[in-house]
Design a protein around this motif. Structure first.
Motif, PDB file in Angstrom:
ATOM      1  N   LEU A   1      31.968 -26.017  38.848  1.00 17.50           N
ATOM      2  CA  LEU A   1      31.867 -27.447  39.124  1.00 17.50           C
ATOM      3  C   LEU A   1      33.081 -28.146  38.521  1.00 17.50           C
ATOM      4  O   LEU A   1      33.437 -27.898  37.370  1.00 17.50           O
ATOM      5  N   ASN A   2      33.710 -29.025  39.282  1.00 18.16           N
ATOM      6  CA  ASN A   2      34.902 -29.745  38.840  1.00 18.16           C
ATOM      7  C   ASN A   2      34.690 -31.247  38.956  1.00 18.16           C
ATOM      8  O   ASN A   2      33.991 -31.712  39.848  1.00 18.16           O
ATOM      9  N   ILE A   3      35.347 -31.991  38.077  1.00 20.31           N
ATOM     10  CA  ILE A   3      35.491 -33.434  38.225  1.00 20.31           C
ATOM     11  C   ILE A   3      36.934 -33.647  38.654  1.00 20.31           C
ATOM     12  O   ILE A   3      37.862 -33.232  37.960  1.00 20.31           O
ATOM     13  N   VAL A   4      37.101 -34.251  39.820  1.00 23.93           N
ATOM     14  CA  VAL A   4      38.437 -34.484  40.369  1.00 23.93           C
ATOM     15  C   VAL A   4      39.017 -35.721  39.692  1.00 23.93           C
ATOM     16  O   VAL A   4      38.401 -36.789  39.692  1.00 23.93           O
ATOM     17  N   ARG A   5      40.194 -35.561  39.137  1.00 23.14           N
ATOM     18  CA  ARG A   5      40.865 -36.678  38.457  1.00 23.14           C
ATOM     19  C   ARG A   5      42.159 -37.000  39.190  1.00 23.14           C
ATOM     20  O   ARG A   5      42.884 -36.103  39.600  1.00 23.14           O
ATOM     21  N   GLU A   6      42.416 -38.284  39.330  1.00 15.25           N
ATOM     22  CA  GLU A   6      43.654 -38.770  39.941  1.00 15.25           C
ATOM     23  C   GLU A   6      43.913 -38.139  41.309  1.00 15.25           C
ATOM     24  O   GLU A   6      45.052 -37.810  41.649  1.00 15.25           O
ATOM     25  N   LYS A   7      42.835 -37.936  42.077  1.00 19.46           N
ATOM     26  CA  LYS A   7      42.921 -37.402  43.444  1.00 19.46           C
ATOM     27  C   LYS A   7      43.600 -36.039  43.520  1.00 19.46           C
ATOM     28  O   LYS A   7      44.167 -35.671  44.542  1.00 19.46           O
ATOM     29  N   ASP A   8      43.535 -35.282  42.417  1.00 20.68           N
ATOM     30  CA  ASP A   8      44.119 -33.939  42.372  1.00 20.68           C
ATOM     31  C   ASP A   8      43.000 -32.937  42.667  1.00 20.68           C
ATOM     32  O   ASP A   8      42.282 -32.495  41.763  1.00 20.68           O
ATOM     33  N   PHE A   9      42.851 -32.555  43.939  1.00 18.84           N
ATOM     34  CA  PHE A   9      41.773 -31.692  44.390  1.00 18.84           C
ATOM     35  C   PHE A   9      42.131 -30.220  44.178  1.00 18.84           C
ATOM     36  O   PHE A   9      42.244 -29.445  45.119  1.00 18.84           O
ATOM     37  N   VAL A  10      42.308 -29.841  42.908  1.00 16.53           N
ATOM     38  CA  VAL A  10      42.634 -28.470  42.521  1.00 16.53           C
ATOM     39  C   VAL A  10      41.661 -28.056  41.419  1.00 16.53           C
ATOM     40  O   VAL A  10      41.433 -28.806  40.468  1.00 16.53           O
ATOM     41  N   CYS A  11      41.092 -26.870  41.550  1.00 11.92           N
ATOM     42  CA  CYS A  11      40.133 -26.366  40.559  1.00 11.92           C
ATOM     43  C   CYS A  11      40.830 -26.156  39.222  1.00 11.92           C
ATOM     44  O   CYS A  11      41.848 -25.459  39.141  1.00 11.92           O
ATOM     45  N   VAL A  12      40.254 -26.728  38.174  1.00  7.17           N
ATOM     46  CA  VAL A  12      40.838 -26.582  36.839  1.00  7.17           C
ATOM     47  C   VAL A  12      40.566 -25.193  36.266  1.00  7.17           C
ATOM     48  O   VAL A  12      41.183 -24.799  35.291  1.00  7.17           O
ATOM     49  N   PHE A  13      39.677 -24.431  36.876  1.00  4.38           N
ATOM     50  CA  PHE A  13      39.314 -23.115  36.373  1.00  4.38           C
ATOM     51  C   PHE A  13      40.147 -21.995  36.995  1.00  4.38           C
ATOM     52  O   PHE A  13      40.523 -21.045  36.319  1.00  4.38           O
ATOM     53  N   CYS A  14      40.424 -22.103  38.316  1.00  8.26           N
ATOM     54  CA  CYS A  14      41.126 -21.004  38.978  1.00  8.26           C
ATOM     55  C   CYS A  14      42.356 -21.449  39.775  1.00  8.26           C
ATOM     56  O   CYS A  14      43.084 -20.604  40.295  1.00  8.26           O
ATOM     57  N   GLY A  15      42.590 -22.747  39.893  1.00  8.25           N
ATOM     58  CA  GLY A  15      43.773 -23.241  40.575  1.00  8.25           C
ATOM     59  C   GLY A  15      43.676 -23.348  42.083  1.00  8.25           C
ATOM     60  O   GLY A  15      44.628 -23.764  42.737  1.00  8.25           O
ATOM     61  N   GLU A  16      42.543 -22.982  42.653  1.00  4.85           N
ATOM     62  CA  GLU A  16      42.361 -23.068  44.111  1.00  4.85           C
ATOM     63  C   GLU A  16      42.166 -24.524  44.539  1.00  4.85           C
ATOM     64  O   GLU A  16      41.715 -25.356  43.749  1.00  4.85           O
TER      65      GLU A  16
END
Length: 163
Positions: free
Chosen positions: A136-151
């Protein structure tokens, strides 16, 4: 949607206060101290469209009695010229991860009880689940990239997808 261990905290009679009318809200708010009113409250709009309120540090799933919700987050109130208004409202709930398009349910619940409200969430939280690692991710500043795996994360809300 959030951590499964929160569901075990649900107890019969422990859900948030149901606010179905202006009278319900008046009775609830009159019992609060100034210190309690100074902080936001946990809220859910339950499956029946009823606003439920609980102290800020309450878990949303407990506030909802473990049930499905139309929206969830935090909400603060202030009195303005003798009437109550929503000062701030967010969809910040890691237990339910509601999308920002859950706002109409909040608006309808507040309108039904006669509480003046903003035109939308004053603080929007964008939740997405990664298709690759399922985190589960919280998208910050419209950056739709997974903080865990980079996808790349999907642009549309997908937190409730199975699996």
């Amino acid at each position: 949607m959030g951590p499964a261990e929160l569901k075990v905290l649900v107890r019969a009679g422990g859900e948030g206060r149901s606010i179905r009318s202006a009278a319900d809200f008046g009775e609830w708010v009159s019992a609060l101290t100034l210190d309690e009113l100074a902080e936001p409250f946990t809220f859910v709009v339950d499956g029946g469209g009823v606003l439920r309120l609980a102290p800020r540090r309450s878990e949303h799933v407990v506030c909802a009695g473990g049930g499905e919700v139309l929206s969830a987050g935090e909400m603060s109130f202030r009195e303005d010229s003798g009437r109550w208004v929503v000062e701030e409202v967010s969809n910040q709930s890691t237990g339910y991860c509601p999308d920002i398009d859950s706002w109409p349910a909040v608006a309808e619940a507040l309108d039904r009880i006669g509480i003046h409200r903003p035109p939308g969430f004053t603080h929007e939280v964008v939740f997405r689940r990664c298709h690759s690692c399922r985190e589960l991710n919280i998208v910050r500043e419209k950056d739709f990239v997974c903080v865990f795996c980079g996808e790349d994360l999907p642009r549309e809300w997908n937190v409730g997808e199975p699996g």
